[in-house]
Every structure is written in C-alpha cells, then in structure tokens.
Design a protein around this motif. Structure first.
Motif, PDB file in Angstrom:
ATOM      1  N   SER A  68       0.831  -1.202   0.000  1.00  0.00           N
ATOM      2  CA  SER A  68       0.000   0.000   0.000  1.00  0.00           C
ATOM      3  C   SER A  68       0.866   1.252   0.000  1.00  0.00           C
ATOM      4  O   SER A  68       0.357   2.351  -0.126  1.00  0.00           O
ATOM      5  CB  SER A  68      -0.921   0.004   1.219  1.00  0.00           C
ATOM      6  OG  SER A  68      -0.158   0.059   2.403  1.00  0.00           O
ATOM      7  N   GLY A  71       0.284   3.168  -3.045  1.00  0.00           N
ATOM      8  CA  GLY A  71      -0.922   3.987  -2.966  1.00  0.00           C
ATOM      9  C   GLY A  71      -0.685   5.267  -2.191  1.00  0.00           C
ATOM     10  O   GLY A  71      -1.156   6.338  -2.579  1.00  0.00           O
ATOM     11  N   ARG A  72       0.069   5.157  -1.089  1.00  0.00           N
ATOM     12  CA  ARG A  72       0.382   6.358  -0.306  1.00  0.00           C
ATOM     13  C   ARG A  72       1.248   7.312  -1.116  1.00  0.00           C
ATOM     14  O   ARG A  72       1.023   8.520  -1.110  1.00  0.00           O
ATOM     15  CB  ARG A  72       1.087   5.973   0.991  1.00  0.00           C
ATOM     16  CG  ARG A  72       0.171   5.435   2.050  1.00  0.00           C
ATOM     17  CD  ARG A  72       0.856   5.376   3.399  1.00  0.00           C
ATOM     18  NE  ARG A  72       2.117   4.652   3.390  1.00  0.00           N
ATOM     19  CZ  ARG A  72       2.246   3.349   3.596  1.00  0.00           C
ATOM     20  NH1 ARG A  72       1.181   2.617   3.804  1.00  0.00           N
ATOM     21  NH2 ARG A  72       3.430   2.780   3.598  1.00  0.00           N
ATOM     22  N   THR A  74       1.384   7.572  -4.304  1.00  0.00           N
ATOM     23  CA  THR A  74       0.567   8.153  -5.365  1.00  0.00           C
ATOM     24  C   THR A  74      -0.282   9.294  -4.820  1.00  0.00           C
ATOM     25  O   THR A  74      -0.372  10.355  -5.444  1.00  0.00           O
ATOM     26  CB  THR A  74      -0.319   7.073  -6.008  1.00  0.00           C
ATOM     27  OG1 THR A  74       0.531   6.062  -6.558  1.00  0.00           O
ATOM     28  CG2 THR A  74      -1.183   7.647  -7.103  1.00  0.00           C
ATOM     29  N   CYS A  75      -0.875   9.103  -3.664  1.00  0.00           N
ATOM     30  CA  CYS A  75      -1.675  10.174  -3.056  1.00  0.00           C
ATOM     31  C   CYS A  75      -0.805  11.385  -2.728  1.00  0.00           C
ATOM     32  O   CYS A  75      -1.215  12.529  -2.937  1.00  0.00           O
ATOM     33  CB  CYS A  75      -2.377   9.668  -1.800  1.00  0.00           C
ATOM     34  SG  CYS A  75      -3.672   8.474  -2.138  1.00  0.00           S
ATOM     35  N   ILE A  76       0.398  11.119  -2.232  1.00  0.00           N
ATOM     36  CA  ILE A  76       1.318  12.219  -1.918  1.00  0.00           C
ATOM     37  C   ILE A  76       1.723  12.950  -3.192  1.00  0.00           C
ATOM     38  O   ILE A  76       1.769  14.184  -3.224  1.00  0.00           O
ATOM     39  CB  ILE A  76       2.545  11.683  -1.151  1.00  0.00           C
ATOM     40  CG1 ILE A  76       2.126  11.252   0.256  1.00  0.00           C
ATOM     41  CG2 ILE A  76       3.657  12.720  -1.088  1.00  0.00           C
ATOM     42  CD1 ILE A  76       3.184  10.479   1.007  1.00  0.00           C
ATOM     43  N   LYS A  77       2.010  12.199  -4.258  1.00  0.00           N
ATOM     44  CA  LYS A  77       2.367  12.834  -5.532  1.00  0.00           C
ATOM     45  C   LYS A  77       1.227  13.702  -6.047  1.00  0.00           C
ATOM     46  O   LYS A  77       1.451  14.818  -6.519  1.00  0.00           O
ATOM     47  CB  LYS A  77       2.691  11.773  -6.591  1.00  0.00           C
ATOM     48  CG  LYS A  77       4.045  11.167  -6.496  1.00  0.00           C
ATOM     49  CD  LYS A  77       4.197  10.196  -7.657  1.00  0.00           C
ATOM     50  CE  LYS A  77       5.499   9.477  -7.639  1.00  0.00           C
ATOM     51  NZ  LYS A  77       5.631   8.578  -8.799  1.00  0.00           N
ATOM     52  N   ILE A  78       0.017  13.184  -5.980  1.00  0.00           N
ATOM     53  CA  ILE A  78      -1.136  13.956  -6.454  1.00  0.00           C
ATOM     54  C   ILE A  78      -1.269  15.244  -5.648  1.00  0.00           C
ATOM     55  O   ILE A  78      -1.502  16.321  -6.205  1.00  0.00           O
ATOM     56  CB  ILE A  78      -2.419  13.109  -6.389  1.00  0.00           C
ATOM     57  CG1 ILE A  78      -2.374  12.010  -7.452  1.00  0.00           C
ATOM     58  CG2 ILE A  78      -3.664  13.975  -6.578  1.00  0.00           C
ATOM     59  CD1 ILE A  78      -3.477  10.990  -7.340  1.00  0.00           C
ATOM     60  N   ALA A  79      -1.092  15.140  -4.335  1.00  0.00           N
ATOM     61  CA  ALA A  79      -1.204  16.330  -3.487  1.00  0.00           C
ATOM     62  C   ALA A  79      -0.096  17.338  -3.792  1.00  0.00           C
ATOM     63  O   ALA A  79      -0.359  18.540  -3.923  1.00  0.00           O
ATOM     64  CB  ALA A  79      -1.166  15.926  -2.018  1.00  0.00           C
TER      65      ALA A  79
END
Length: 155
Positions: A68, A71-72, A74-79
């Motif tokens: 996971s 996934g973390r 990816t979320c950090i990159k998006i932010a």
C-alpha cells in the motif's frame, strides 16, 4: 414566472441549509476556477497513474507484494503536484488569464513522471532499444526501485 423563481430560491435555501450543500458549492467554485487549466492537471494525473502501474509491475517482477506504500506515494504525488500546479496557476492568473506557465510547469512535472516510469519500463524490459539509450542516466532510479545494484541486471 414568480412561482418558478420562488421555487428555485426555495431549493437553493434547502441546499445551503446543510453542510454538504455548502461543501458541494465550494467544490464547484474551485473546479470552476481551475476549469481553464484542466488539461495540464489531467495529463499530470494520468502520468502519475501510469507510474503507479509500472511501479506495481516492477514489484510483481521482483516477486514482492504490491504494498500500500505505492498507494500512499501516489496520493502524496497527487497532493504535491496539485498544490504546485495550483499555485502556479493562481499566480499566473493574477497577471493574465492564460495557462502558458501552468502548462510549462505541468510539462516539467510530467517529465519527472516519465523519467520515473521509464526506469520501471527498463527494469521490466531491459532490452528495449529506446530506453537503453538512457540506461546510464536511469541507473540511480533503477537501483532505488530494485533496492540493489544493477550491474549484473543490465548485462
């Protein structure tokens, strides 16, 4: 006509009487502000997802479980990319209505993502002629992804 307007006002009063009504209105306001620059944001988002896909493929090739952590990250990159591109867009919007500088910033962010998933592609398919050109430059990125030296891997 008056009945129609009164009905609309009653519905608006009902919508804005809840927290979710205000939340949706705020989100629509934000999306409307960023709507002219949706394409650069969309391209960066798609490239982040492509990098995620290639990262999962590398994990599977290594025999690891796709944690996971991906996934973390990816979320950090998006932010991070979202904040940076949003800031650039707002600053650019102060001076003139356009997305030229935002597009350049998105191109730089996209190039970083392409660099990242190029290393993953080279790990998956090391004999790819186009990617072999960048093998020396991608060495550090590949070693980071594999967690070991790649001297024997690329021979």
């Amino acid at each position: 006509m008056e009945l129609f307007l009164r009905s609309i006002l009653d519905h608006l009063c009902h919508i804005f009487s809840t927290f979710y009504g205000w939340l949706v209105a705020l989100l629509l306001l934000i999306f409307n502000f960023f709507a002219p620059a949706y394409y650069p944001f969309l391209i960066v988002f798609i490239l982040i997802l492509v990098d995620l896909g290639w990262g999962i493929a590398v994990s599977l090739k290594k025999g690891d479980f796709a944690y996971s952590e991906a996934g973390r990250e990816t979320c950090i990159k998006i932010a991070i990319y979202g904040c940076c591109l949003g800031s650039v867009y707002m600053i650019e919007h102060m001076f003139h209505p356009g997305i030229t500088i935002t597009s350049v910033a998105a191109a730089v962010a996209g190039a970083c993502e392409v660099w990242s998933f190029s290393a993953s592609m080279l790990i998956i398919y090391p004999k790819m002629p186009f990617l072999r050109i960048f093998r020396a430059q991608l060495r550090g990125e590949m070693e980071k992804k594999l967690g070991r030296s790649i001297n024997t891997f690329l021979k």
